[in-house]
Design an enzyme around this catalytic site. Structure first.
Site, PDB file in Angstrom:
ATOM      1  N   GLY A   1       1.385   4.989   3.307  1.00  0.00           N
ATOM      2  CA  GLY A   1       2.504   4.179   2.806  1.00  0.00           C
ATOM      3  C   GLY A   1       3.659   5.055   2.340  1.00  0.00           C
ATOM      4  O   GLY A   1       4.820   4.836   2.709  1.00  0.00           O
TER       5      GLY A   1
ATOM      6  N   ARG B   1       1.845   1.174 -10.222  1.00  0.00           N
ATOM      7  CA  ARG B   1       3.294   1.349 -10.149  1.00  0.00           C
ATOM      8  C   ARG B   1       3.736   2.711 -10.655  1.00  0.00           C
ATOM      9  O   ARG B   1       4.771   3.238 -10.244  1.00  0.00           O
ATOM     10  CB  ARG B   1       3.966   0.251 -10.977  1.00  0.00           C
ATOM     11  CG  ARG B   1       5.459   0.225 -10.810  1.00  0.00           C
ATOM     12  CD  ARG B   1       6.072  -1.006 -11.437  1.00  0.00           C
ATOM     13  NE  ARG B   1       7.499  -1.080 -11.132  1.00  0.00           N
ATOM     14  CZ  ARG B   1       8.248  -2.125 -11.402  1.00  0.00           C
ATOM     15  NH1 ARG B   1       7.723  -3.199 -11.957  1.00  0.00           N
ATOM     16  NH2 ARG B   1       9.526  -2.113 -11.099  1.00  0.00           N
TER      17      ARG B   1
ATOM     18  N   GLY C   1       0.840  -1.196   0.000  1.00  0.00           N
ATOM     19  CA  GLY C   1       0.000   0.000   0.000  1.00  0.00           C
ATOM     20  C   GLY C   1       0.871   1.239   0.000  1.00  0.00           C
ATOM     21  O   GLY C   1       1.672   1.447   0.907  1.00  0.00           O
TER      22      GLY C   1
ATOM     23  N   GLU D   1      -0.241   0.070  16.275  1.00  0.00           N
ATOM     24  CA  GLU D   1      -0.377   1.396  16.902  1.00  0.00           C
ATOM     25  C   GLU D   1      -1.091   2.387  15.994  1.00  0.00           C
ATOM     26  O   GLU D   1      -1.866   3.229  16.456  1.00  0.00           O
ATOM     27  CB  GLU D   1       1.022   1.920  17.279  1.00  0.00           C
ATOM     28  CG  GLU D   1       1.016   3.193  18.086  1.00  0.00           C
ATOM     29  CD  GLU D   1       0.317   3.051  19.434  1.00  0.00           C
ATOM     30  OE1 GLU D   1      -0.855   3.459  19.512  1.00  0.00           O
ATOM     31  OE2 GLU D   1       0.918   2.529  20.386  1.00  0.00           O
TER      32      GLU D   1
ATOM     33  N   GLY E   1     -10.446  18.510   1.546  1.00  0.00           N
ATOM     34  CA  GLY E   1      -9.728  17.250   1.716  1.00  0.00           C
ATOM     35  C   GLY E   1      -9.760  16.725   3.143  1.00  0.00           C
ATOM     36  O   GLY E   1      -9.074  15.755   3.474  1.00  0.00           O
TER      37      GLY E   1
ATOM     38  N   LYS F   1     -12.213   1.457  15.866  1.00  0.00           N
ATOM     39  CA  LYS F   1     -11.132   1.814  16.791  1.00  0.00           C
ATOM     40  C   LYS F   1     -11.541   1.513  18.229  1.00  0.00           C
ATOM     41  O   LYS F   1     -10.738   1.013  19.024  1.00  0.00           O
ATOM     42  CB  LYS F   1     -10.784   3.291  16.616  1.00  0.00           C
ATOM     43  CG  LYS F   1     -10.193   3.600  15.237  1.00  0.00           C
ATOM     44  CD  LYS F   1     -10.155   5.109  14.985  1.00  0.00           C
ATOM     45  CE  LYS F   1      -9.547   5.435  13.630  1.00  0.00           C
ATOM     46  NZ  LYS F   1      -9.772   6.866  13.253  1.00  0.00           N
TER      47      LYS F   1
END
Lengths: 434, 434
Positions: free
Chosen positions: B16, B48, B11, B131, B189, B207
């Site tokens: 990432g 890619r 990812g 985490e 955003g 969560k």
């Protein structure tokens, strides 16, 4: 299930007794979480007969605290004696030398001898853990050593002494002066009979030295922490700060020195600050502690909770024991002691910021002109100035907020005014937290 | 210096790419802290060719993400694909089965399959760390799993979704309604094009299920989390709350069920709450996250920081990698998966508390009497009631704060009013955080 972890406990004051009580109360839960039982097997304290409300008959009693280090049954020593040197240090060295892990709440010892003890622990592959030494129950040592470990830390700020924060909060809430509130705090047990370590900032400075080492990869250097306590803060200063949208807090600050300077170095200071109302530390009241760490990727992290007391401090001590029971050794200061840098003390004069200055002055012609001239001559730019009417003793109060500028200039202005007949007593300078 | 830790990264979205950038930027520091270098050696992502501003040519590229699990050079797989099932789950199972450690930020996968993955990791003695799955950069997983491990936890409360908190803060600051602020947040955003997971509380519920497991030693049970999002909160609700000294926040709550009940069980809920202004969560604004854990010895711990974004989330991912590089394996949910209890879902009807109720009503005779009668008949005691004048569409707003009482009674009152001709639209109920 692995063998139980056997603990030798030195010191049975508030925290020591709290550790025994916690291990009793949550024994089953701790065993489930640790994968093994954690049990006190031997204890040592000054007075065997004192009633602590806990049954000591099940533990081996050692009159000689240092003998805990070599006790056959002990895997880990928990040192809760206190004091930078003396029996605490003897025990710490002894325990590690004898191959026992060490858990301690002793900030003074770590601030002065942390490097030596860390090297000793690492040499022997032993755990040396001290979550309880800073900010009581708040897992901020772990937060810096592990949680924020991916980050270059720019700054650590913290409210690290509950007694001072209790006093400042109470002065703020009730509009009273320091001495009065201190007496009351002592009567209530929130301040020690000899409160020097707390109110003069030394306790907070010990803790800051430890945090700085973890955050910046430097050797703990208590001697490099600039320290001023809260004795000289007036109720009037807190009122002026409030009018300016700030609260007065005893804040420890550690940050990398200006990078454009040769060496850079590390800046460490404990000092009363003006904290803007929208800063997380402004909302820390009473005996609560809080630490803000600013990382280059994580941004601003806040850790907050009870900074002292039997329960919270025992919680931190036992968290360390659980880590050890789980087999986590680690490096005490987040990287090997040999890798910790001996950072030079950064020149505070080059630090920039806004500041609060308060003068208690004689109420007569020309005083304000004298102060204003000293500021001008030292290159201090004044953002606001207020003079408050005369008090019963014939003094007036002048409070100044400066524009952003180097601390050096403010120090020069204060130097120019030193010994002036216009001033009644020492001026108070407080940086404004950026 | 031990061998470097070799990472296979799946990812290359915001997080990432953030992990690659962080490992580049702080490589030397991380090596000092970890005792060994941490290096990405292989990557896999959908596209890619997309320009991510990072040089991918130094990594092996795998078109087949699942193949990362078995890649010869990879010690640890970092899964940042997302989604509860599909390629993420395939990769997670594959990596652990092939003897690779796993670090993931995937809350949905952990909330649904955490137990299975933890058992798989433990069986093979491999690290499984996450985490970054909860509250972004804030080390709250570590805080619960280790820092507060000595405590019986009574309650965990948290602001776990930055998008919702951003929207509610903005509604509060600007006095605007939900739909308007959401559109703006999307344009900026701060909210996804499809914001359902965030604004309907599902992300926060994932969560919360993870935090609850860690805090209470129970199996992650997403299906037991009661979930309501923020779609139905009006600007007017926020204004009423403010007048009452409260702020509206989407809060996740997990707590042990009433101990006087058979079984007790675990209560988990994500819901908009009224938070009193003196509660730490009231001061969490914008996209910040915060978690409060209440332990029986440590008291109230607060962890606060950035809950999302490339830098903070990468900080958490790399903290897990540093733990692994340091040789810390641990148990994913703080105790062995086999020891995690299957706690029954606690009956929310027995929960007591104060509540805020808001009705949008037709402006005509008898409406208030009908609502008041429904409250009385269900045994709900009213602390305050306010009716605000008629809006453009001919509706009035009735806001009620109840005295402390069981939720069951409030639910009954709302049931009695269901279908009433007096009501224009669904009433809104919000618990008041105690």
């Amino acid at each position: 299930m692995a063998d139980r972890l056997r603990v030798g406990l030195a010191g049975l004051g508030t925290v020591g007794a709290g550790v025994v009580r916690l291990l009793d109360a949550n024994a089953a839960l701790i065993e489930r979480r640790s994968g093994r039982a954690i049990e006190v097997v031997a204890v040592s304290a000054r007075d065997r007969t004192r009633d602590r409300g806990i049954d000591l008959s099940r533990f081996a009693w050692l009159d000689d605290t240092a003998a805990l280090a070599g006790h056959d049954e002990v895997d880990v020593v928990v040192e809760l004696i206190g004091g930078a040197d003396g029996p605490a240090l003897t025990l710490a060295r002894g325990a590690l030398s004898a191959g026992r892990g060490l858990v301690t709440a002793n900030k003074a010892m770590l601030a002065h001898h942390g490097l030596e003890l860390a090297a000793l622990a690492e040499e022997r592959g032993l755990p040396l853990k001290f979550e309880a030494a800073v900010a009581g129950g708040i897992p901020v040592i772990k937060g810096l050593r592990e949680g924020a470990a991916a980050n270059e830390i720019a700054r650590v700020t913290g409210i690290l002494n509950g007694t001072c924060n209790f006093i400042l909060s109470k002065m703020e809430a009730e509009g009273r002066d320091f001495a009065e509130v201190l007496s009351e705090a002592q009567a209530l047990g929130y301040a020690e009979a000899d409160p020097t370590f707390d109110i003069d900032g030394i306790d907070a400075a010990h803790k800051l030295a430890i945090l700085a080492s973890l955050a910046f990869g430097t050797r703990p250097a208590f001697g490099d922490v600039g320290v001023q306590g809260i004795r000289h803060v007036l109720g009037a200063d807190i009122a002026e700060a409030a009018a300016l949208g700030h609260r007065v807090r005893l804040v420890g600050v550690a940050e990398a020195g200006p990078s454009d300077q040769k060496g850079g170095g590390l800046f460490q200071r404990v000092h009363p600050h003006l904290v803007p109302i929208d800063h997380p530390l402004a909302h820390v009241t009473g005996s609560t502690n809080a630490v803000v760490a600013e990382g280059d990727h994580v941004g601003r992290l806040l850790f907050q909770g009870a900074g002292a007391g039997a329960g919270p401090t025992a919680s931190a001590v036992v968290a360390d024991l659980i880590d050890i029971a789980r087999g986590v050794v680690g490096t005490p200061f987040a990287m090997p002691a040999a890798a910790l840098a001996a950072a030079p003390r950064a020149d505070s004069g080059e630090r920039r910021g806004r500041a609060y200055l308060r003068f208690t002055v004689e109420d007569r012609v020309g005083v304000l002109a004298e102060i204003a001239a000293a500021m001008r001559d030292a290159g201090v730019s004044i953002e606001s100035l207020i003079q408050r009417g005369t008090s019963a003793d014939g003094h007036a109060l002048v409070a100044i907020v400066t524009h952003d500028g180097p601390e050096r200039c403010v120090a020069q202005a204060l130097e120019r005014l030193r010994g002036s007949q216009s001033l009644a007593g020492q001026p108070l300078w407080m940086p404004i937290l950026g």
